[in-house]
Write an enzyme that holds these catalytic residues in place. Structure first.
Site, PDB file in Angstrom:
ATOM      1  N   HIS A 533     -13.614 -22.807  39.260  1.00 54.91           N
ATOM      2  CA  HIS A 533     -12.390 -23.534  39.597  1.00 54.91           C
ATOM      3  C   HIS A 533     -11.188 -23.142  38.735  1.00 54.91           C
ATOM      4  O   HIS A 533     -10.461 -24.019  38.277  1.00 54.91           O
ATOM      5  CB  HIS A 533     -12.609 -25.050  39.430  1.00 54.91           C
ATOM      6  CG  HIS A 533     -13.588 -25.647  40.402  1.00 54.91           C
ATOM      7  ND1 HIS A 533     -14.099 -26.918  40.248  1.00 54.91           N
ATOM      8  CD2 HIS A 533     -14.126 -25.165  41.542  1.00 54.91           C
ATOM      9  CE1 HIS A 533     -14.925 -27.183  41.258  1.00 54.91           C
ATOM     10  NE2 HIS A 533     -14.968 -26.137  42.052  1.00 54.91           N
ATOM     11  N   HIS A 577     -13.215 -31.051  42.940  1.00 57.36           N
ATOM     12  CA  HIS A 577     -13.248 -29.706  43.528  1.00 57.36           C
ATOM     13  C   HIS A 577     -11.858 -29.417  44.096  1.00 57.36           C
ATOM     14  O   HIS A 577     -11.338 -30.211  44.878  1.00 57.36           O
ATOM     15  CB  HIS A 577     -14.332 -29.640  44.591  1.00 57.36           C
ATOM     16  CG  HIS A 577     -15.698 -29.925  44.028  1.00 57.36           C
ATOM     17  ND1 HIS A 577     -16.622 -28.931  43.811  1.00 57.36           N
ATOM     18  CD2 HIS A 577     -16.257 -31.077  43.589  1.00 57.36           C
ATOM     19  CE1 HIS A 577     -17.712 -29.471  43.274  1.00 57.36           C
ATOM     20  NE2 HIS A 577     -17.522 -30.770  43.138  1.00 57.36           N
TER      21      HIS A 577
HETATM   22  C1  LIG Z   1     -17.960 -19.275  44.327  1.00 61.33           C
HETATM   23  C2  LIG Z   1     -16.918 -20.344  44.447  1.00 61.33           C
HETATM   24  C3  LIG Z   1     -17.296 -21.640  44.776  1.00 61.33           C
HETATM   25  C4  LIG Z   1     -16.335 -22.648  44.884  1.00 61.33           C
HETATM   26  N1  LIG Z   1     -16.724 -23.888  45.321  1.00 61.33           N
HETATM   27  C5  LIG Z   1     -15.777 -24.807  45.612  1.00 61.33           C
HETATM   28  C6  LIG Z   1     -16.128 -26.034  46.253  1.00 61.33           C
HETATM   29  O1  LIG Z   1     -17.309 -26.284  46.561  1.00 61.33           O
HETATM   30  N2  LIG Z   1     -15.130 -26.920  46.520  1.00 61.33           N
HETATM   31  C7  LIG Z   1     -13.817 -26.668  46.184  1.00 61.33           C
HETATM   32  O2  LIG Z   1     -12.971 -27.526  46.420  1.00 61.33           O
HETATM   33  N3  LIG Z   1     -13.479 -25.512  45.596  1.00 61.33           N
HETATM   34  C8  LIG Z   1     -14.403 -24.569  45.340  1.00 61.33           C
HETATM   35  N4  LIG Z   1     -14.026 -23.367  44.820  1.00 61.33           N
HETATM   36  C9  LIG Z   1     -12.595 -23.155  44.464  1.00 61.33           C
HETATM   37  C10 LIG Z   1     -11.653 -23.039  45.656  1.00 61.33           C
HETATM   38  O3  LIG Z   1     -12.208 -22.269  46.686  1.00 61.33           O
HETATM   39  C11 LIG Z   1     -10.337 -22.442  45.149  1.00 61.33           C
HETATM   40  O4  LIG Z   1      -9.804 -23.320  44.170  1.00 61.33           O
HETATM   41  C12 LIG Z   1      -9.281 -22.235  46.232  1.00 61.33           C
HETATM   42  O5  LIG Z   1      -9.762 -21.401  47.258  1.00 61.33           O
HETATM   43  C13 LIG Z   1      -8.039 -21.632  45.601  1.00 61.33           C
HETATM   44  O6  LIG Z   1      -7.110 -21.277  46.588  1.00 61.33           O
HETATM   45  P1  LIG Z   1      -6.024 -20.155  46.332  1.00 61.33           P
HETATM   46  O7  LIG Z   1      -5.206 -20.073  47.562  1.00 61.33           O
HETATM   47  O8  LIG Z   1      -5.378 -20.402  45.024  1.00 61.33           O
HETATM   48  O9  LIG Z   1      -6.847 -18.795  46.106  1.00 61.33           O
HETATM   49  P2  LIG Z   1      -7.880 -18.062  47.054  1.00 61.33           P
HETATM   50  O10 LIG Z   1      -8.407 -18.966  48.087  1.00 61.33           O
HETATM   51  O11 LIG Z   1      -8.861 -17.399  46.158  1.00 61.33           O
HETATM   52  O12 LIG Z   1      -7.006 -16.943  47.807  1.00 61.33           O
HETATM   53  C14 LIG Z   1      -6.375 -15.857  47.164  1.00 61.33           C
HETATM   54  C15 LIG Z   1      -6.297 -14.699  48.164  1.00 61.33           C
HETATM   55  O13 LIG Z   1      -5.414 -13.705  47.666  1.00 61.33           O
HETATM   56  C16 LIG Z   1      -5.981 -12.422  47.872  1.00 61.33           C
HETATM   57  N5  LIG Z   1      -5.426 -11.521  46.869  1.00 61.33           N
HETATM   58  C17 LIG Z   1      -5.582 -11.582  45.531  1.00 61.33           C
HETATM   59  N6  LIG Z   1      -4.908 -10.577  44.933  1.00 61.33           N
HETATM   60  C18 LIG Z   1      -4.310  -9.865  45.931  1.00 61.33           C
HETATM   61  C19 LIG Z   1      -3.475  -8.718  45.950  1.00 61.33           C
HETATM   62  N7  LIG Z   1      -3.120  -8.095  44.821  1.00 61.33           N
HETATM   63  N8  LIG Z   1      -3.043  -8.257  47.150  1.00 61.33           N
HETATM   64  C20 LIG Z   1      -3.385  -8.873  48.309  1.00 61.33           C
HETATM   65  N9  LIG Z   1      -4.185  -9.970  48.338  1.00 61.33           N
HETATM   66  C21 LIG Z   1      -4.626 -10.463  47.166  1.00 61.33           C
HETATM   67  C22 LIG Z   1      -7.467 -12.663  47.689  1.00 61.33           C
HETATM   68  O14 LIG Z   1      -8.233 -11.624  48.251  1.00 61.33           O
HETATM   69  C23 LIG Z   1      -7.647 -14.008  48.387  1.00 61.33           C
HETATM   70  O15 LIG Z   1      -7.891 -13.869  49.753  1.00 61.33           O
HETATM   71  C24 LIG Z   1     -14.966 -22.345  44.654  1.00 61.33           C
HETATM   72  C25 LIG Z   1     -14.587 -21.052  44.332  1.00 61.33           C
HETATM   73  C26 LIG Z   1     -15.533 -20.045  44.239  1.00 61.33           C
HETATM   74  C27 LIG Z   1     -15.085 -18.654  43.901  1.00 61.33           C
END
Ligand SMILES: Cc1cc2nc3c(=O)[nH]c(=O)nc-3n(C[C@H](O)[C@H](O)[C@H](O)COP(=O)(O)OP(=O)(O)OC[C@H]3O[C@@H](n4cnc5c(N)ncnc54)[C@H](O)[C@@H]3O)c2cc1C
Ligand SMILES: *[C@@H]1O[C@H](CO)[C@@H](O)[C@H](O)[C@H]1NC(C)=O
Ligand SMILES: *[C@@H]1O[C@H](CO)[C@@H](O)[C@H](O)[C@H]1NC(C)=O
Ligand SMILES: *[C@@H]1O[C@H](CO)[C@@H](O)[C@H](O)[C@H]1NC(C)=O
Ligand SMILES: *[C@@H]1O[C@H](CO)[C@@H](O)[C@H](O)[C@H]1NC(C)=O
Ligand SMILES: *[C@@H]1O[C@H](CO)[C@@H](O)[C@H](O)[C@H]1NC(C)=O
Ligand SMILES: *[C@@H]1O[C@H](CO)[C@@H](O)[C@H](O)[C@H]1NC(C)=O
Ligand SMILES: *[C@@H]1O[C@H](CO)[C@@H](O)[C@H](O)[C@H]1NC(C)=O
Ligand SMILES: *[C@@H]1O[C@H](CO)[C@@H](O)[C@H](O)[C@H]1NC(C)=O
Ligand SMILES: *[C@@H]1O[C@H](CO)[C@@H](O)[C@H](O)[C@H]1NC(C)=O
Ligand SMILES: *[C@@H]1O[C@H](CO)[C@@H](O)[C@H](O)[C@H]1NC(C)=O
Length: 598
Positions: A533, A577
């Protein structure tokens, strides 16, 4: 053409049309200027792509490094996520630095690298957190827009409750009025496990120590209750399936996958601030770099690791550090990459007298194949669920001696210090020891959800295709250690209750072999992993504050035309979460952006 054939022809045409707008090579783009360019199609980026293109006069390009989520079975089948998705073909295979408070162990640190981002690979636990979490954000950012009373509408707009796959009457397991009418599907487990009744009966008989929680989305985040998953009809519901795919046919949306953004580039100044309206990208380290421009905004949604990395590569960060890497510093924002927060997790095992745990499913391919066959036939059975059916979020007693040295870091009395995820097996996704060849187990995955430890993330070099150096600095704070000790002791008290008599037969594993506080801390150092997280690596702060990276409207301080919408902006990690909070923030950010360009 007869009716049925016509139906298939139309379905095929629609399917092909959908695929046609997913570009895989920058040379397929028909233009090089959009109103908005969104970097990353993860949890937040997919919401923005959907909401911004609701306005037909906005043109939007989304650039995603990863592949499509379509047809990836491990993403669709809820039970398979923990075992198969971390460190897979759909993840960034990051690792941490040797963790100095965890016996110098290096932890795997995957993030989703696929449409939907980490919402396509996470373990689907859905908890929006207490109202207090949002009120605290409002206080920390001096902006009432983040207070619960003002973000509640975005919670209700982001998700909705759907029936469990077995269709049973769920009265008493969840409160439908705590749920909204948005696209993310949320459900309680579709198949009761061996331990659920014992967990809930313990809670109901315990009095005040383990209070029952009817619904995690009620605003009070303390209690013991049914796990809610971002799944519907036995299939994962992600930002990709709920927000992005349904709008891929919009003509004002282009989505470019398998392309990594390498930096953002400023072009001139406006009001004395550099205007970051160019996005540079490439398919891989060896391939040619291309740029596109955004006439309104570039929005970074690359996540808590990707976003600070891109900022630093673009000359936005601690100028002293950037200079040592020969990066021209454009904006001195020393908080970029700092204040990394995450939740440490470890497993406390008990042996049980039962043959109905998931242990045999996890160790016997014949049983797993049969379950997969059932899931394939109608999305039902054990694989239609995450491997846990119940969770608890609890507080340390207020007279715990740790409060003599530390002020309570939670957002308030309805916000927990630690979590249990109950599993009727030897755990899942959080074990540092291999599954024993025989035996049946109960696992408490024990998580510190109110950590005081802070880590950081730095560039290793200027190559955007090299991973940054990630140090979550787990277990650095004595407070986190005290919470872990309190949680392990609470887990043992929990199974001493009447419902577990004759079922739990003993303590198992290194954590549950420890007795004194010092022994439990030593066992924790050997056992802690992460629940994945990470947040707060580009935290938002009050408008005029000299610290922080974005202002309360998520605009990067000192820049023009550059916004961040992802988990890096969380002012502080919520005790839960985070994906539910991510959807809420992204929904509100969509409105902020639409309003500022109305
Ligand atoms: C294994 C795992 C289990 C988890 N379990 C839970 C759970 O059960 N419940 C919960 O609430 N949360 C959980 N989480 C956390 C939750 O999924 C994240 O907090 C949430 O997805 C964050 O959203 P975000 O948009 O910040 O990033 P993300 O959803 O990670 O999206 C970022 C995106 O940007 C893309 N990206 C990154 N760098 C670049 C670049 N340079 N160029 C182009 N694209 C790029 C990535 O490929 C990705 O698709 C978990 C996370 C993981 C990894
Ligand atoms: C993208 O398309 C161009 C032009 O057709 C081609 O030269 C290049 O190899 C392609 N790149 C990738 C990564 O496939
Ligand atoms: C991550 O590691 C796994 C296992 O080693 C590997 O199969 C996968 O291809 C890697 N993912 C990426 C995106 O490189
Ligand atoms: C579900 O159970 C509750 C309480 O047991 C009952 O009041 C309600 O009518 C039931 N709902 C249905 C649809 O059967
Ligand atoms: C896209 O597809 C959806 C569902 O198939 C449909 O309701 C919508 O009208 C379509 N939109 C456009 C712009 O074609
Ligand atoms: C910037 O980094 C340098 C060294 O890398 C460090 O000494 C300094 O404290 C940092 N600045 C701030 C304001 O954190
Ligand atoms: C589990 O199976 C074993 C071997 O078949 C049997 O001896 C034992 O009694 C069973 N235990 C329970 C609780 O049914
Ligand atoms: C796996 O399960 C099947 C079906 O229950 C059983 O027949 C088989 O003996 C088990 N295999 C092992 C190695 O235990
Ligand atoms: C799904 O299929 C299984 C057999 O594979 C069957 O037992 C079950 O009743 C079916 N469930 C539904 C909801 O159709
Ligand atoms: C805290 O209070 C409880 C109940 O009042 C008591 O049993 C316990 O011993 C106290 N603990 C400490 C550390 O004082
Ligand atoms: C940083 O770069 C060095 C030298 O190229 C390399 O050995 C090391 O593995 C890199 N660290 C990370 C976290 O990639």
């Amino acid at each position: 053409m007869n009716g049925l054939l016509f139906f298939f022809a139309v379905s095929l045409a629609l399917a092909c049309f959908c695929k046609a707008t997913l570009f895989t090579n920058v040379s397929q783009l028909t233009k090089s200027n959009y109103d908005f360019v969104i970097v990353g199609a993860g949890a937040a980026g997919s919401v923005l792509a959907n909401r911004l293109t609701e306005n037909p006069s906005f043109s939007v390009l989304v650039i995603e490094a990863g592949v499509t989520n379509e047809g990836v079975l491990d993403i669709e089948v809820p039970f398979l996520a923990p075992g198969n998705l971390p460190m897979s073909s759909v993840t960034w295979n990051f690792t941490t630095t040797p963790q100095q408070n965890l016996d110098d162990r290096v932890l795997t640190y995957p993030r989703g690298r696929v449409l939907g981002g980490s919402s396509s690979i996470n373990f689907m636990v859905y908890t929006r957190g207490s109202d207090e979490e949002y009120d605290r954000w409002a206080k920390l950012t001096e902006n009432s827009g983040w207070a619960w009373e003002n973000v509640a509408q975005y919670y209700f707009k982001s998700s909705r409750l759907v029936p469990p796959v077995d269709g049973r009457n769920i009265t008493g397991e969840v409160n439908p009025s705590d749920h909204g009418n948005g696209p993310i599907l949320v459900s309680v487990p579709g198949m009761p496990s061996e331990i659920d009744d014992r967990v809930f009966t313990t809670s109901k008989e315990s009095g005040s120590e383990f209070p029952f929680s009817l619904d995690w989305q009620s605003g009070n985040a303390v209690g013991v209750g049914a796990l809610q998953s971002t799944a519907g009809g036995g299939v994962r519901s992600s930002a990709a399936t709920a927000y992005l795919q349904p709008v891929l046919n919009r003509t004002n949306l282009d989505v470019l996958i398998q392309t990594t953004v390498t930096r953002v580039i400023s072009n001139g100044k406006s009001g004395g601030k550099p205007v970051f309206n160019k996005v540079e990208m490439a398919a891989n380290a060896a391939s040619k770099r291309f740029t596109v421009t955004a006439s309104k905004e570039v929005i970074l949604s690359a996540g808590s690791i990707g976003t600070p990395q891109i900022l630093m590569l673009s000359g936005i960060g601690n100028c002293t550090t950037l200079k040592t890497l020969d990066i021209d510093c454009e904006i001195d924002l020393p908080d970029v990459g700092e204040h990394l927060q995450d939740h440490p997790l470890m497993s406390a095992y008990f042996t049980v007298d039962s043959n109905n745990t998931f242990d045999d499913l996890l160790r016997n391919a014949t049983i797993l194949d049969a379950a997969l066959e059932q899931w394939m036939s109608n999305h039902s059975g054990i694989l239609a669920n995450a491997p846990g059916n119940a969770i608890a979020f609890l507080r340390l007693p207020s007279n715990d001696s740790i409060f003599k040295t530390f002020a309570d870091p939670t957002a308030g009395p309805n916000s927990p210090h630690f979590e249990f995820i109950f599993a009727a097996s030897d755990g899942y996704g959080g074990s540092v020891v291999p599954q024993p060849a025989t035996g049946h187990f109960l696992t408490f995955q024990v998580v510190v959800v109110s950590p005081l430890s802070r880590g950081n993330l730095k560039l290793n070099n200027t190559d955007p295709f090299d991973f940054p150096i990630i140090n979550p600095n787990f277990f650095d704070s004595e407070f986190d250690q005290a919470v872990m000790v309190g949680a392990v002791r609470a887990a043992r008290r929990f199974v001493e209750a009447a419902p577990w008599k004759g079922f739990v037969t003993g303590l198992f594993g290194v954590v549950n072999s420890a007795n004194t506080d010092e022994e439990i801390i030593a066992a924790s150092r050997q056992s802690i992993v992460t629940i994945w997280h990470p947040t707060s690596t580009a935290r938002m702060s009050p408008k005029d504050a000299s610290f922080g990276v974005t202002d309360p409207d998520l605009l990067v301080k000192g820049a023009e035309g550059l916004r961040i919408v992802d988990a890096s902006i969380f002012p502080v990690i919520p005790a839960g979460h985070p994906v539910a909070a991510m959807y809420i923030i992204a929904e509100r950010a969509s409105d902020l952006i639409k309003n500022s360009w109305a």
